[in-house]
Design an enzyme around this catalytic site. Structure first.
Site, PDB file in Angstrom:
ATOM      1  CE  LYS A  73     -10.768   2.521 -10.104  1.00 48.01           C
ATOM      2  NZ  LYS A  73      -9.967   3.682 -10.497  1.00 48.01           N
ATOM      3  CG  ASN A  94     -13.494   3.695 -14.573  1.00 50.28           C
ATOM      4  OD1 ASN A  94     -13.712   3.283 -15.704  1.00 50.28           O
ATOM      5  ND2 ASN A  94     -13.485   4.968 -14.273  1.00 50.28           N
ATOM      6  CG  ASN A 157       6.167   1.275  -7.747  1.00 53.08           C
ATOM      7  OD1 ASN A 157       5.509   2.181  -7.219  1.00 53.08           O
ATOM      8  ND2 ASN A 157       5.867   0.003  -7.561  1.00 53.08           N
TER       9      ASN A 157
HETATM   10  P1  NAP Z   1      -2.647   1.480  -5.549  1.00 54.01           P
HETATM   11  O1  NAP Z   1      -3.046   0.524  -6.618  1.00 54.01           O
HETATM   12  O2  NAP Z   1      -2.727   1.072  -4.137  1.00 54.01           O
HETATM   13  O3  NAP Z   1      -1.107   1.896  -5.901  1.00 54.01           O
HETATM   14  C1  NAP Z   1      -0.381   2.677  -5.025  1.00 54.01           C
HETATM   15  C2  NAP Z   1       1.013   2.984  -5.593  1.00 54.01           C
HETATM   16  O4  NAP Z   1       1.632   3.902  -4.697  1.00 54.01           O
HETATM   17  C3  NAP Z   1       1.925   1.787  -5.697  1.00 54.01           C
HETATM   18  O5  NAP Z   1       2.798   1.979  -6.771  1.00 54.01           O
HETATM   19  C4  NAP Z   1       2.698   1.831  -4.358  1.00 54.01           C
HETATM   20  O6  NAP Z   1       4.006   1.316  -4.430  1.00 54.01           O
HETATM   21  C5  NAP Z   1       2.828   3.330  -4.165  1.00 54.01           C
HETATM   22  N1  NAP Z   1       2.901   3.655  -2.740  1.00 54.01           N
HETATM   23  C6  NAP Z   1       1.884   3.623  -1.833  1.00 54.01           C
HETATM   24  N2  NAP Z   1       2.334   4.004  -0.624  1.00 54.01           N
HETATM   25  C7  NAP Z   1       3.660   4.259  -0.762  1.00 54.01           C
HETATM   26  C8  NAP Z   1       4.674   4.699   0.127  1.00 54.01           C
HETATM   27  N3  NAP Z   1       4.409   4.972   1.401  1.00 54.01           N
HETATM   28  N4  NAP Z   1       5.912   4.886  -0.356  1.00 54.01           N
HETATM   29  C9  NAP Z   1       6.201   4.647  -1.653  1.00 54.01           C
HETATM   30  N5  NAP Z   1       5.275   4.224  -2.563  1.00 54.01           N
HETATM   31  C10 NAP Z   1       4.028   4.031  -2.108  1.00 54.01           C
HETATM   32  O7  NAP Z   1      -3.461   2.849  -5.663  1.00 54.01           O
HETATM   33  P2  NAP Z   1      -4.176   3.459  -6.966  1.00 54.01           P
HETATM   34  O8  NAP Z   1      -5.514   2.877  -7.116  1.00 54.01           O
HETATM   35  O9  NAP Z   1      -3.210   3.368  -8.089  1.00 54.01           O
HETATM   36  O10 NAP Z   1      -4.400   4.990  -6.519  1.00 54.01           O
HETATM   37  C11 NAP Z   1      -3.311   5.831  -6.345  1.00 54.01           C
HETATM   38  C12 NAP Z   1      -3.759   7.291  -6.217  1.00 54.01           C
HETATM   39  O11 NAP Z   1      -4.366   7.729  -7.423  1.00 54.01           O
HETATM   40  C13 NAP Z   1      -4.759   7.544  -5.092  1.00 54.01           C
HETATM   41  O12 NAP Z   1      -4.391   8.751  -4.453  1.00 54.01           O
HETATM   42  C14 NAP Z   1      -6.063   7.730  -5.830  1.00 54.01           C
HETATM   43  O13 NAP Z   1      -6.959   8.587  -5.135  1.00 54.01           O
HETATM   44  C15 NAP Z   1      -5.560   8.411  -7.110  1.00 54.01           C
HETATM   45  N6  NAP Z   1      -6.512   8.258  -8.228  1.00 54.01           N
HETATM   46  C16 NAP Z   1      -7.086   9.395  -8.716  1.00 54.01           C
HETATM   47  C17 NAP Z   1      -7.990   9.310  -9.762  1.00 54.01           C
HETATM   48  C18 NAP Z   1      -8.624  10.549 -10.300  1.00 54.01           C
HETATM   49  O14 NAP Z   1      -9.658  10.448 -10.973  1.00 54.01           O
HETATM   50  N7  NAP Z   1      -8.067  11.724 -10.057  1.00 54.01           N
HETATM   51  C19 NAP Z   1      -8.301   8.043 -10.317  1.00 54.01           C
HETATM   52  C20 NAP Z   1      -7.679   6.898  -9.794  1.00 54.01           C
HETATM   53  C21 NAP Z   1      -6.780   7.015  -8.746  1.00 54.01           C
HETATM   54  P3  NAP Z   1       4.291  -0.263  -4.255  1.00 54.01           P
HETATM   55  O15 NAP Z   1       4.058  -0.858  -5.605  1.00 54.01           O
HETATM   56  O16 NAP Z   1       5.700  -0.320  -3.824  1.00 54.01           O
HETATM   57  O17 NAP Z   1       3.329  -0.771  -3.218  1.00 54.01           O
END
Ligand code: NAP
Length: 287
Positions: A73, A94, A157
């Site tokens: 993205k 996106n 976060n």
């Molecule tokens: P991302 O960029 O990888 O961000 C992940 C976030 O989660 C970061 O803030 C990370 O913290 C935190 N995190 C991950 N693992 C962790 C852990 N074990 N403990 C604590 N914090 C943790 O992912 P993203 O693209 O934002 O997506 C996140 C979620 O949103 C996914 O489940 C995705 O499927 C969902 N989503 C849904 C839609 C929808 O249309 N419904 C659209 C987009 C995304 P750090 O900064 O510390 O690494």
């Protein structure tokens, strides 16, 4: 009407990696069928290092529209001829729309979430919001909350510096109060209105994980939104519901971001009756 693929069929698709779990082809192919448009929507897995070639190839093949998912993205942004101002603020794209000169980039994630919130009578304006996470999805959520004139944004976060970068970015564009806390500072949170969970914690198959297990947290707000849609009710939403909090999962966001992308590709507005038809067909498929 059912789709027939022939010499005039136009191609839409999704690029990302992994993409095997996606339900976007189901949404878009049902839409094309309901609207009687000669389109087919396909998933295209793009391997690491192949994004340039994928975009060039898509253009050469006249692919009319693409959705972009993890991990592209942000990377895709410098391969486009134009990006909408709001997608630039978010810092992620996106949706790509074909033009003769190259693709234009949009972000329909934020507007998809907004549409889902509106449909469920959840109001961002004047609300105090807590965003859990500061990754890609949180950027769209934060910028949306600010654009919709929320009262205050608190970002929680694991990596505090990432939360601070997001907060600074939001304040660069919008005059909104922001606060950033680490996951270990949850106890410091004051009462607020809406919690929006944007981390992948609790997503299938790790369905018993919850980013926040401090039970006091769930006594401080009255609406809980989780961007995860599989499972339909995460541990986070379960815990919120137990405390009498109204809950909403991420399915509506996914659905409406897809609808908004389809509208962008075709310069149309999809009517409520078609939306309901498509939603009912999805419910029949997924229960
Ligand atoms: P991302 O960029 O990888 O961000 C992940 C976030 O989660 C970061 O803030 C990370 O913290 C935190 N995190 C991950 N693992 C962790 C852990 N074990 N403990 C604590 N914090 C943790 O992912 P993203 O693209 O934002 O997506 C996140 C979620 O949103 C996914 O489940 C995705 O499927 C969902 N989503 C849904 C839609 C929808 O249309 N419904 C659209 C987009 C995304 P750090 O900064 O510390 O690494």
């Amino acid at each position: 009407m059912r789709q027939k693929i022939n010499g005039e069929t136009k191609v839409l698709g999704l690029i990302g990696n992994p993409i095997e779990h996606t339900i976007s082809p189901i949404i878009h192919n049902i839409l094309a069928s309901k609207l009687d448009m000669n389109y087919v929507y396909l998933p295209f897995k793009v391997e690491n290092g192949m994004l340039d070639k994928a975009i060039e190839g898509a253009r050469a093949l006249n692919i009319k529209g693409l959705n972009v998912t993890v991990p592209y993205k942000e990377q895709v942004m410098d391969k486009l001829i134009e990006i909408t101002p709001f997608a630039k603020q978010i810092g992620a794209v996106n949706t790509l729309k074909f033009t003769d000169n190259g693709y234009i980039g949009y972000n329909t994630d934020a507007d998809g979430l907004n549409a889902s919130l509106i449909k469920n009578s959840i109001k961002l304006k004047d609300s105090k919001i807590v965003i859990i996470g500061a990754g890609g999805a949180a950027k769209a959520v934060g910028m949306l909350c600010a654009r919709e004139k929320c009262k205050k944004i608190t970002i929680i976060n694991r990596t505090v510096i990432k939360g601070q970068i997001l907060a600074n970015n939001i304040r660069q564009y919008y005059n909104v109060e922001t606060k950033v806390l680490g996951l270990d500072e949850i106890g410091k949170i004051e009462p607020f209105d809406i919690a929006i969970q944007t981390t992948p914690i609790g997503m299938s198959p790790k369905v018993h994980d919850n980013p926040i297990d401090d039970t006091d947290f769930y006594k401080k707000f009255h609406i809980a939104v989780d961007l995860i849609y599989n499972p339909t009710k995460t541990e986070f939403l379960e815990e919120a519901e137990k405390n009498g909090i109204k809950i909403l999962n991420g399915f509506g966001m996914l659905f409406y971001q897809g609808i908004k992308a389809y509208e962008v590709w075709n310069d149309i507005i999809i009517t409520e009756d078609i939306l309901e038809d498509v939603m009912n067909e999805l419910i029949n498929l997924y229960g």
